[in-house]
Write a protein that holds these residues in place. Structure first.
Motif, PDB file in Angstrom:
ATOM      1  N   ASN A  39      -2.741  -5.439  -6.021  1.00 33.84           N
ATOM      2  CA  ASN A  39      -2.787  -5.392  -4.567  1.00 33.84           C
ATOM      3  C   ASN A  39      -4.136  -4.906  -4.048  1.00 33.84           C
ATOM      4  OD1 ASN A  39      -0.330  -6.449  -3.693  1.00 33.84           O
ATOM      5  ND2 ASN A  39       0.759  -4.550  -4.197  1.00 33.84           N
ATOM      6  N   ILE A  40      -4.721  -3.943  -4.744  1.00 29.99           N
ATOM      7  CA  ILE A  40      -6.022  -3.445  -4.300  1.00 29.99           C
ATOM      8  C   ILE A  40      -7.089  -4.536  -4.465  1.00 29.99           C
ATOM      9  CG2 ILE A  40      -7.837  -1.750  -4.795  1.00 29.99           C
ATOM     10  CD1 ILE A  40      -5.674   0.315  -5.243  1.00 29.99           C
ATOM     11  N   ASN A  41      -6.984  -5.308  -5.539  1.00 29.91           N
ATOM     12  CA  ASN A  41      -7.909  -6.436  -5.712  1.00 29.91           C
ATOM     13  C   ASN A  41      -7.730  -7.476  -4.603  1.00 29.91           C
ATOM     14  OD1 ASN A  41      -8.990  -5.313  -7.974  1.00 29.91           O
ATOM     15  ND2 ASN A  41      -7.655  -6.442  -9.396  1.00 29.91           N
ATOM     16  N   ARG A  42      -6.457  -7.715  -4.270  1.00 29.64           N
ATOM     17  CA  ARG A  42      -6.172  -8.689  -3.222  1.00 29.64           C
ATOM     18  C   ARG A  42      -6.704  -8.181  -1.882  1.00 29.64           C
ATOM     19  NH1 ARG A  42      -1.399  -9.541  -0.204  1.00 29.64           N
ATOM     20  NH2 ARG A  42      -0.304  -8.020  -1.481  1.00 29.64           N
ATOM     21  N   LEU A  43      -6.580  -6.854  -1.657  1.00 30.66           N
ATOM     22  CA  LEU A  43      -7.080  -6.241  -0.430  1.00 30.66           C
ATOM     23  C   LEU A  43      -8.560  -6.566  -0.255  1.00 30.66           C
ATOM     24  CD1 LEU A  43      -6.709  -4.142   1.950  1.00 30.66           C
ATOM     25  CD2 LEU A  43      -7.502  -2.426   0.337  1.00 30.66           C
ATOM     26  N   THR A  87       8.967   9.646  -0.126  1.00 30.76           N
ATOM     27  CA  THR A  87       7.712   9.389  -0.827  1.00 30.76           C
ATOM     28  C   THR A  87       7.522   7.880  -0.950  1.00 30.76           C
ATOM     29  OG1 THR A  87       8.283  11.353  -2.073  1.00 30.76           O
ATOM     30  CG2 THR A  87       6.437  10.085  -2.893  1.00 30.76           C
ATOM     31  N   ASP A  88       6.284   7.432  -0.847  1.00 32.09           N
ATOM     32  CA  ASP A  88       5.953   6.008  -0.954  1.00 32.09           C
ATOM     33  C   ASP A  88       6.668   5.138   0.074  1.00 32.09           C
ATOM     34  OD1 ASP A  88       4.498   6.725  -3.219  1.00 32.09           O
ATOM     35  OD2 ASP A  88       6.188   6.337  -4.553  1.00 32.09           O
ATOM     36  N   ALA A  89       6.767   5.634   1.317  1.00 31.31           N
ATOM     37  CA  ALA A  89       7.334   4.789   2.372  1.00 31.31           C
ATOM     38  C   ALA A  89       6.454   3.562   2.543  1.00 31.31           C
ATOM     39  CB  ALA A  89       7.450   5.568   3.672  1.00 31.31           C
ATOM     40  N   THR A  90       5.142   3.805   2.512  1.00 32.50           N
ATOM     41  CA  THR A  90       4.202   2.692   2.456  1.00 32.50           C
ATOM     42  C   THR A  90       3.934   2.450   0.979  1.00 32.50           C
ATOM     43  OG1 THR A  90       3.211   3.499   4.484  1.00 32.50           O
ATOM     44  CG2 THR A  90       1.953   1.878   3.241  1.00 32.50           C
ATOM     45  N   ASN A  91       4.297   1.258   0.518  1.00 35.63           N
ATOM     46  CA  ASN A  91       4.312   1.038  -0.922  1.00 35.63           C
ATOM     47  C   ASN A  91       3.506  -0.197  -1.302  1.00 35.63           C
ATOM     48  OD1 ASN A  91       4.971   0.652  -3.602  1.00 35.63           O
ATOM     49  ND2 ASN A  91       7.115   1.245  -3.324  1.00 35.63           N
ATOM     50  N   TRP A  92       2.501   0.004  -2.126  1.00 37.97           N
ATOM     51  CA  TRP A  92       1.730  -1.132  -2.643  1.00 37.97           C
ATOM     52  C   TRP A  92       2.001  -1.322  -4.123  1.00 37.97           C
ATOM     53  CZ3 TRP A  92      -3.966  -0.740  -0.380  1.00 37.97           C
ATOM     54  CH2 TRP A  92      -3.903  -0.895   1.015  1.00 37.97           C
ATOM     55  N   ALA A  93       3.005  -0.657  -4.642  1.00 39.97           N
ATOM     56  CA  ALA A  93       3.162  -0.646  -6.087  1.00 39.97           C
ATOM     57  C   ALA A  93       4.405  -1.372  -6.580  1.00 39.97           C
ATOM     58  CB  ALA A  93       3.160   0.784  -6.608  1.00 39.97           C
ATOM     59  N   GLY A  97       3.069  -9.134  -3.427  1.00 38.12           N
ATOM     60  CA  GLY A  97       2.751  -9.952  -2.265  1.00 38.12           C
ATOM     61  C   GLY A  97       2.889  -9.191  -0.965  1.00 38.12           C
ATOM     62  N   CYS A  98       2.990  -7.878  -1.044  1.00 36.84           N
ATOM     63  CA  CYS A  98       3.269  -7.081   0.153  1.00 36.84           C
ATOM     64  C   CYS A  98       2.123  -7.157   1.151  1.00 36.84           C
ATOM     65  CB  CYS A  98       3.540  -5.628  -0.210  1.00 36.84           C
ATOM     66  SG  CYS A  98       2.093  -4.769  -0.812  1.00 36.84           S
ATOM     67  N   ASN A  99       2.437  -6.831   2.393  1.00 43.95           N
ATOM     68  CA  ASN A  99       1.439  -6.889   3.441  1.00 43.95           C
ATOM     69  C   ASN A  99       0.461  -5.726   3.307  1.00 43.95           C
ATOM     70  OD1 ASN A  99       0.803  -8.269   6.087  1.00 43.95           O
ATOM     71  ND2 ASN A  99       0.759  -6.086   6.572  1.00 43.95           N
ATOM     72  N   PHE A 109      -6.549  -3.000  10.380  1.00 40.11           N
ATOM     73  CA  PHE A 109      -6.277  -1.698   9.766  1.00 40.11           C
ATOM     74  C   PHE A 109      -5.685  -1.845   8.369  1.00 40.11           C
ATOM     75  CE2 PHE A 109      -6.081  -0.620  14.285  1.00 40.11           C
ATOM     76  CZ  PHE A 109      -6.774   0.580  14.324  1.00 40.11           C
ATOM     77  N   ALA A 110      -6.115  -0.992   7.489  1.00 37.85           N
ATOM     78  CA  ALA A 110      -5.413  -0.863   6.202  1.00 37.85           C
ATOM     79  C   ALA A 110      -4.746   0.506   6.203  1.00 37.85           C
ATOM     80  CB  ALA A 110      -6.372  -0.992   5.038  1.00 37.85           C
ATOM     81  N   ASP A 111      -3.420   0.497   6.293  1.00 42.48           N
ATOM     82  CA  ASP A 111      -2.644   1.742   6.243  1.00 42.48           C
ATOM     83  C   ASP A 111      -2.375   1.999   4.758  1.00 42.48           C
ATOM     84  OD1 ASP A 111      -0.973   3.868   6.722  1.00 42.48           O
ATOM     85  OD2 ASP A 111       0.753   2.602   7.230  1.00 42.48           O
ATOM     86  N   VAL A 112      -3.272   2.725   4.135  1.00 42.16           N
ATOM     87  CA  VAL A 112      -3.253   2.876   2.677  1.00 42.16           C
ATOM     88  C   VAL A 112      -2.149   3.851   2.259  1.00 42.16           C
ATOM     89  CG1 VAL A 112      -4.689   3.460   0.680  1.00 42.16           C
ATOM     90  CG2 VAL A 112      -5.748   2.491   2.739  1.00 42.16           C
ATOM     91  N   PRO A 113      -1.360   3.491   1.246  1.00 42.38           N
ATOM     92  CA  PRO A 113      -0.304   4.431   0.819  1.00 42.38           C
ATOM     93  C   PRO A 113      -0.889   5.762   0.347  1.00 42.38           C
ATOM     94  CG  PRO A 113      -0.337   2.453  -0.573  1.00 42.38           C
ATOM     95  CD  PRO A 113      -1.388   2.268   0.455  1.00 42.38           C
ATOM     96  N   GLY A 114      -0.146   6.822   0.525  1.00 41.09           N
ATOM     97  CA  GLY A 114      -0.615   8.149   0.113  1.00 41.09           C
ATOM     98  C   GLY A 114      -0.944   8.183  -1.364  1.00 41.09           C
ATOM     99  N   TYR A 115      -2.114   8.694  -1.692  1.00 45.80           N
ATOM    100  CA  TYR A 115      -2.498   8.744  -3.098  1.00 45.80           C
ATOM    101  C   TYR A 115      -1.965  10.008  -3.759  1.00 45.80           C
ATOM    102  CZ  TYR A 115      -6.319  11.056  -0.549  1.00 45.80           C
ATOM    103  OH  TYR A 115      -7.044  11.823   0.302  1.00 45.80           O
ATOM    104  N   ASP A 116      -1.895   9.966  -5.063  1.00 42.69           N
ATOM    105  CA  ASP A 116      -1.482  11.125  -5.857  1.00 42.69           C
ATOM    106  C   ASP A 116       0.037  11.255  -6.003  1.00 42.69           C
ATOM    107  OD1 ASP A 116      -2.440  13.006  -7.524  1.00 42.69           O
ATOM    108  OD2 ASP A 116      -2.690  14.593  -6.041  1.00 42.69           O
TER     109      ASP A 116
END
Lengths: 219, 348
Positions: A39-43, A87-93, A97-99, A109-116
């Motif tokens: 997903n990060i590559n796709r971003l 946790t991970d409400a915003t999920n790229w993992a 194909g997620c938005n 905007f990129a609403d980036v999921p919380g890291y860590d």
């Protein structure tokens, strides 16, 4: 006799572990990391293919990034970010194909999921997040500064992009605390003492507008 | 059995009791409120609290009233790699673990919790800063439910979750009791004596635990005939009794500020008790108390204490007096603490 048994035990254990591995939490975690990397590559590709001011919102899980985006745009950002105390409400993992990007007026905007978190390790963001492809990077800090925040900030700083340091949950801090927090944050991030920290509260609405102003009035 | 043997025995029992410590390890992200939580549990300011970040480079340790708290540094960080972490901080020796979170769950917390489960360690999840749990248009009950589901999912099993707020003093009683229930019998008494009471029930628990301690200290004071009581034909150890009084005041949270506040209570009985608690804390005051009780004390067999402190002392007039004196101080302390607690519960 004993060594025959012990070899037998090792063989059984090895076979068992091969079978178990197929469904062990470890392999699930690996798959999640893989999807996050995809997903990060796709971003990066999506960012290169779009024009307009690009803004990334970065921070710890639960710092209030998604709510900030929602409130800043008066609920008009599309798609509306997922908000939740989980946790991970915003999920790229979990979905390749997620938005990844949201739009509001000319802004992207990129609403980036919380890291860590377990499925969004800071190490992956540090290694592959395309900081340099954004115009503005917003770092949202909730409570105390974590070492992951410092490491992410170093990347933000190195990218040479515009950035804003914000502190959420400002309704929990009085003026004295705010002074101490600002001083602490800028010192830890090796910024000049005069560097502003924008305080905002998703709960009271305080400071939300000034964060958006900081983005929109730039050059 | 001679009185000397008995005295030795009591000294041994007291030492044993003194060595019972409850050790609690806290882990969780910086800023989740671990220091505030420790201060709230102990009821004293033992840990520095601040909005500034101080990178924990070692485990911070606090000890008060037989309770030991260790604030563990980040698990699996550069300074503290996972491989050496358990040995370095002697993780298996802790009685109990508190995972303190105030936002969402972090990778390090989830992983460390999983390791604790493998060791069969008790770990309670504390969702601190309950006052910050808020979301537009969502009821607090729903948010709590989601939080519980989220933690359960990450933990991979049902676990104890307590919501607390150090700002509003909520959930602290539940935490007190949750910890109490997860300790062994001997440690429970220590916990009840040391942890601050946030409910009348827990205060009663505290009184019961203190009563046992009073018996031992009274016996020790009686066995050690150091200071004669004027007008009575016996000698006891004043120092031990004064130490007992100090411990009682500390266990019941009656510090100088609290007592001077109670001295001005509008309830005359409370104001008198507060005055007495201060007065009896001195040698002169203690003498007054001793004289009062020694004129009333009679030698009688405290048969129920014989197995603990021995025949010779239990049957002595000295013990009859010291036990009465100790219990009377405990009674007063309980009433004062009850008054403080009631006031606090009412003002909520």
């Amino acid at each position: 006799m004993i060594w025959v048994f012990s070899i037998g035990a090792i063989v059984v254990a090895t076979i068992g572990s091969i079978f178990l591995n197929a469904k062990s939490p470890r392999s699930v975690r690996h798959r999640k990391k893989f999807i996050l990397e995809l997903n990060i590559n796709r971003l990066a590709k999506e960012l290169q293919a779009t024009s307009g001011p690009k803004i990334a919102i970065l921070g710890q899980p639960g710092a209030g990034k998604s709510s900030l985006l929602k409130n800043m745009t008066g609920n008009k950002v599309v798609p509306i970010p997922m908000i939740g105390t989980q946790t991970d409400a915003t999920n790229w993992a979990s979905d390749a194909g997620c938005n990844l990007l949201s739009r509001y007026k000319k802004y992207i905007f990129a609403d980036v999921p919380g890291y860590d978190t377990a499925s969004h390790p800071a190490s992956i963001f540090l290694a592959s997040f395309p900081f340099e492809l954004f115009d503005t990077l917003i770092l949202v800090i909730h409570g105390k500064l974590h070492s992951a925040d410092e490491r992410i900030f170093r990347k933000i700083h190195k990218s040479g992009r515009r950035f804003h340091i914000t502190k959420s949950f400002s309704d929990s801090n009085d003026q004295m605390q705010r002074l101490a927090i600002s001083k602490d944050i800028v010192t830890r991030l090796s910024l000049p003492t005069s560097h502003p920290v924008l305080f905002f509260s998703n709960r009271t609405g305080e400071g939300i507008k000034s964060v958006f102003d900081a983005i929109s009035t730039a050059r | 059995m001679s009185i000397i043997n008995n005295a030795e025995n009591i000294k041994r029992l007291l030492n044993k009791e003194l060595n019972v410590k409850v050790s609690v390890a806290l882990f969780g992200q910086p800023g989740s409120g671990k220091s505030s939580l420790v201060n709230k549990i102990v009821g004293q300011k033992v840990a520095e609290v601040g909005v500034e970040t101080d990178k924990t480079v070692e485990a911070a340790e606090y000890e008060a009233k037989g309770l030991r708290f260790v604030d563990l540094p980040g698990y699996g960080t550069k300074n503290f790699p996972k491989e050496t972490y358990f040995e370095r901080f002697n993780i298996p020796k802790f009685d109990l673990f508190l995972c303190v979170t105030s936002g969402k769950l972090h990778q390090a917390d989830t992983e460390f919790f999983q390791e604790l489960i493998k060791l069969n360690k008790v770990c309670i999840f504390v969702v601190n800063k309950h006052d910050e749990l808020w979301e537009d248009g969502v009821k607090i009950e729903e948010l709590e439910k989601r939080k519980i589901e989220d933690i359960t999912r990450h933990a991979g099993q049902e676990i104890r979750i307590v919501f607390t707020s150090c700002k509003l003093d909520t959930g602290l009683n539940t935490l007190d009791e949750e910890i109490y229930n997860n300790l062994s019998e001997a440690k429970r008494e220590r916990w009840a004596r040391g942890a601050k009471a946030y409910s009348l029930n827990f205060l009663k628990e505290k009184e019961a635990a203190s009563e046992k301690h009073v018996v031992l200290m009274a016996a020790a004071a009686a066995a050690n005939g150091l200071n004669p009581i004027p007008g009575a034909d016996i000698a006891i150890d004043f120092g031990i009794l004064l130490e007992l009084f100090r411990e009682i005041r500390e266990d019941f949270g009656l510090d100088d500020d609290a007592l001077s506040d109670l001295k001005h209570s509008s309830i005359p009985a409370i104001a008198t008790l507060a005055n007495n608690a201060v007065e009896y804390a001195t040698k002169e005051g203690l003498l007054i108390l001793l004289k009062r009780f020694s004129s009333r004390a009679t030698v009688k067999q405290f048969s129920k204490y014989v197995p603990v402190i021995g025949q010779v002392i239990a049957a002595g007039l000295g013990f009859a007096i010291t036990l009465k004196v100790g219990n009377s101080y405990l009674d007063d302390a309980y009433k004062l603490a009850e008054e403080i607690l009631k006031r606090r519960l009412q003002s909520k």
